[in-house]
Design a protein around this motif. Structure first.
Motif, PDB file in Angstrom:
ATOM      1  N   GLU A  82      -0.515   6.467   7.087  1.00 42.59           N
ATOM      2  CA  GLU A  82      -0.421   7.932   7.103  1.00 42.59           C
ATOM      3  C   GLU A  82       0.846   8.413   6.398  1.00 42.59           C
ATOM      4  O   GLU A  82       0.815   9.388   5.652  1.00 42.59           O
ATOM      5  CB  GLU A  82      -0.443   8.447   8.545  1.00 42.59           C
ATOM      6  CG  GLU A  82      -1.779   8.259   9.239  1.00 42.59           C
ATOM      7  CD  GLU A  82      -1.731   8.646  10.708  1.00 42.59           C
ATOM      8  OE1 GLU A  82      -0.884   9.497  11.079  1.00 42.59           O
ATOM      9  OE2 GLU A  82      -2.527   8.097  11.485  1.00 42.59           O
ATOM     10  N   GLN A 132      -1.377   1.730  10.907  1.00 41.83           N
ATOM     11  CA  GLN A 132      -2.011   3.041  10.743  1.00 41.83           C
ATOM     12  C   GLN A 132      -0.968   4.126  10.483  1.00 41.83           C
ATOM     13  O   GLN A 132      -1.150   4.981   9.623  1.00 41.83           O
ATOM     14  CB  GLN A 132      -2.849   3.387  11.982  1.00 41.83           C
ATOM     15  CG  GLN A 132      -3.546   4.725  11.887  1.00 41.83           C
ATOM     16  CD  GLN A 132      -4.512   4.817  10.711  1.00 41.83           C
ATOM     17  OE1 GLN A 132      -5.179   3.854  10.362  1.00 41.83           O
ATOM     18  NE2 GLN A 132      -4.557   5.977  10.080  1.00 41.83           N
ATOM     19  N   VAL A 190       2.647  13.246  11.395  1.00 37.87           N
ATOM     20  CA  VAL A 190       2.652  11.899  11.985  1.00 37.87           C
ATOM     21  C   VAL A 190       3.582  11.949  13.204  1.00 37.87           C
ATOM     22  O   VAL A 190       4.784  11.720  13.086  1.00 37.87           O
ATOM     23  CB  VAL A 190       3.124  10.838  10.961  1.00 37.87           C
ATOM     24  CG1 VAL A 190       2.985   9.442  11.548  1.00 37.87           C
ATOM     25  CG2 VAL A 190       2.361  10.957   9.648  1.00 37.87           C
ATOM     26  N   GLU A 226       0.390   7.970   2.651  1.00 41.42           N
ATOM     27  CA  GLU A 226      -0.550   8.970   2.139  1.00 41.42           C
ATOM     28  C   GLU A 226       0.150  10.312   1.932  1.00 41.42           C
ATOM     29  O   GLU A 226      -0.008  10.960   0.894  1.00 41.42           O
ATOM     30  CB  GLU A 226      -1.734   9.113   3.100  1.00 41.42           C
ATOM     31  CG  GLU A 226      -2.700  10.219   2.736  1.00 41.42           C
ATOM     32  CD  GLU A 226      -3.553   9.900   1.524  1.00 41.42           C
ATOM     33  OE1 GLU A 226      -4.161  10.847   0.990  1.00 41.42           O
ATOM     34  OE2 GLU A 226      -3.618   8.734   1.107  1.00 41.42           O
TER      35      GLU A 226
END
Length: 188
Positions: free
Chosen positions: A116, A112, A178, A119
């Motif tokens: 992120e 995950q 993040v 992205e």
């Protein structure tokens, strides 16, 4: 065919805009003449005295030169090589094409976090860096230390301001969005 040129933050690199797609997907960085043999265009540009790097982006080509070379003498032959290539209809790559890197597989929470990071790189960071004739690619994430490793390519590789871009811009953005990211390092 009209090819525009733009300066980049790296004085040893010039950005060439042929007004058409260069790479359908991804990018390709050639750091030595041997690597350039996969591409007729890159090989042609590397054949010019003073060229030490060629990078293909989506709609641009950046060319790096030795500090001893002068853009006043090198720019016209690079423009001619690019124009000849695109008007000839030759493919950008011979045979297999661009090399692809092996990617690590992440699971659970790390997967995950990596999603992120990718992205943010793809939507916010890479488009900004491409405007300066470069690219930043994800290399790996170390969940234990929170370190993200990135490849600086094109005009970004060797640029005097690349460390500041990496630390002040990229690291701050990734740490903000993040929280698992604690630092960003450059893969050489």
């Amino acid at each position: 065919m009209f090819i525009q040129t733009e300066n980049t933050p790296n004085p040893q690199v010039l950005k060439f805009l042929p007004g058409r797609t260069v790479m359908e997907a991804g990018s390709q960085d050639f750091r030595a003449p041997e690597e350039a043999q996969a591409s007729p265009l890159a090989a042609e540009i590397f054949g010019l005295d003073g060229v030490n790097r060629v990078f293909f982006g989506a709609d641009f080509i950046t060319v790096g030169k030795l500090a001893s070379a002068d853009w006043d003498h090198l720019k016209a032959p690079v423009l001619a090589a690019i124009m000849d290539h695109f008007t000839s209809g030759r493919p950008l790559f011979d045979g297999a094409g661009a090399a692809s890197a092996d990617e690590a597989v992440y699971e659970g929470e790390a997967a995950q976090v990596v999603a992120e990071i990718r992205e943010l790189l793809d939507t916010r960071i890479r488009p900004a860096v491409a405007r300066d004739g470069g690219d930043i690619l994800f290399d790996r994430f170390e969940p234990d230390s929170g370190t993200v490793w990135l490849h600086m390519r094109g005009a970004c590789a060797g640029c005097p301001s690349s460390s500041a871009t990496l630390k002040s811009g990229v690291e701050n953005m990734l740490k903000h969005y993040v929280p698992e990211v604690t630092r960003v390092e450059q893969t050489l």
